[in-house]
Design a protein around this motif. Sequence first.
Motif, short mmCIF file in Angstrom:
data_model
loop_
_atom_site.label_atom_id
_atom_site.label_comp_id
_atom_site.label_asym_id
_atom_site.label_seq_id
_atom_site.Cartn_x
_atom_site.Cartn_y
_atom_site.Cartn_z
N PRO A 31 68.00 2.75 -16.04
CA PRO A 31 68.18 1.57 -15.19
C PRO A 31 67.59 0.28 -15.78
N ALA A 32 66.53 0.40 -16.56
CA ALA A 32 65.88 -0.80 -17.11
C ALA A 32 66.76 -1.56 -18.08
N ILE A 33 67.72 -0.88 -18.70
CA ILE A 33 68.56 -1.58 -19.68
C ILE A 33 70.02 -1.71 -19.23
N ASP A 34 70.27 -1.46 -17.95
CA ASP A 34 71.62 -1.62 -17.42
C ASP A 34 72.08 -3.06 -17.64
N GLY A 35 73.22 -3.22 -18.29
CA GLY A 35 73.77 -4.55 -18.57
C GLY A 35 73.42 -5.09 -19.95
N MET A 36 72.67 -4.35 -20.72
CA MET A 36 72.27 -4.81 -22.05
C MET A 36 73.48 -4.94 -22.97
N ARG A 37 73.45 -5.97 -23.79
CA ARG A 37 74.48 -6.22 -24.79
C ARG A 37 73.80 -6.19 -26.15
N VAL A 38 74.32 -5.36 -27.05
CA VAL A 38 73.77 -5.26 -28.39
C VAL A 38 74.87 -5.60 -29.38
N VAL A 43 76.69 4.61 -19.97
CA VAL A 43 75.87 5.57 -20.72
C VAL A 43 74.94 6.28 -19.75
N ALA A 44 75.03 7.60 -19.73
CA ALA A 44 74.20 8.40 -18.83
C ALA A 44 72.73 8.23 -19.14
N ASP A 45 71.93 8.18 -18.09
CA ASP A 45 70.48 8.05 -18.25
C ASP A 45 69.97 9.16 -19.18
N GLY A 46 69.12 8.79 -20.12
CA GLY A 46 68.53 9.73 -21.06
C GLY A 46 69.34 9.92 -22.33
N THR A 47 70.57 9.42 -22.35
CA THR A 47 71.41 9.50 -23.54
C THR A 47 71.08 8.33 -24.45
N MET A 71 73.16 5.69 -14.61
CA MET A 71 73.97 5.22 -15.72
C MET A 71 73.66 3.75 -15.99
N ALA A 72 73.74 3.43 -17.26
CA ALA A 72 73.56 2.05 -17.68
C ALA A 72 74.85 1.57 -18.33
N LYS A 73 75.27 0.39 -17.99
CA LYS A 73 76.43 -0.22 -18.62
C LYS A 73 75.93 -0.97 -19.86
N ILE A 74 76.38 -0.54 -21.03
CA ILE A 74 75.94 -1.12 -22.30
C ILE A 74 77.17 -1.68 -23.01
N LYS A 115 67.03 4.99 -25.31
CA LYS A 115 67.66 5.83 -24.29
C LYS A 115 68.10 4.97 -23.12
N ALA A 116 69.28 5.30 -22.61
CA ALA A 116 69.82 4.57 -21.46
C ALA A 116 69.00 4.88 -20.22
#
Length: 106
Positions: A92-99, A18-22, A1-4, A89-90
């Motif tokens: 680990p590489a984008i965990d913590g991203m703010r858009v 956000v679940a990985d791949g979503t 999961m990534a926190k966005i 797609k969510a």
Amino acid sequence: MAKITYIEHDGKEHTLDVADGTTLMEAAVKASVPGIDGDCGGACACATCMVFVPEEWWDKLPPKEDMEETMLEFAENAEANSRLSCQIKAGPAIDGMRVSMPKSQH
């Protein structure tokens, strides 16, 4: 999961796991995040899920494909850092991203 974290044009924040791949669009629509419409359902056929991605995250995302580039060319509020959240797609590489989002997607 990534926190966005999605940031509305007025600064209000919505943080989702956000679940990985979503896609970020799917997660935002499911959670009713204001400002992400996703009118085409994620088919990359509109630009109603546009987000602004801070530069420090650019190299962690796949490059824009031709269809995304085309949609962004016609988007009213597009900037150099615009991406369609249906194309991100969510993971680990984008965990913590703010858009952040434009005032309007139309």
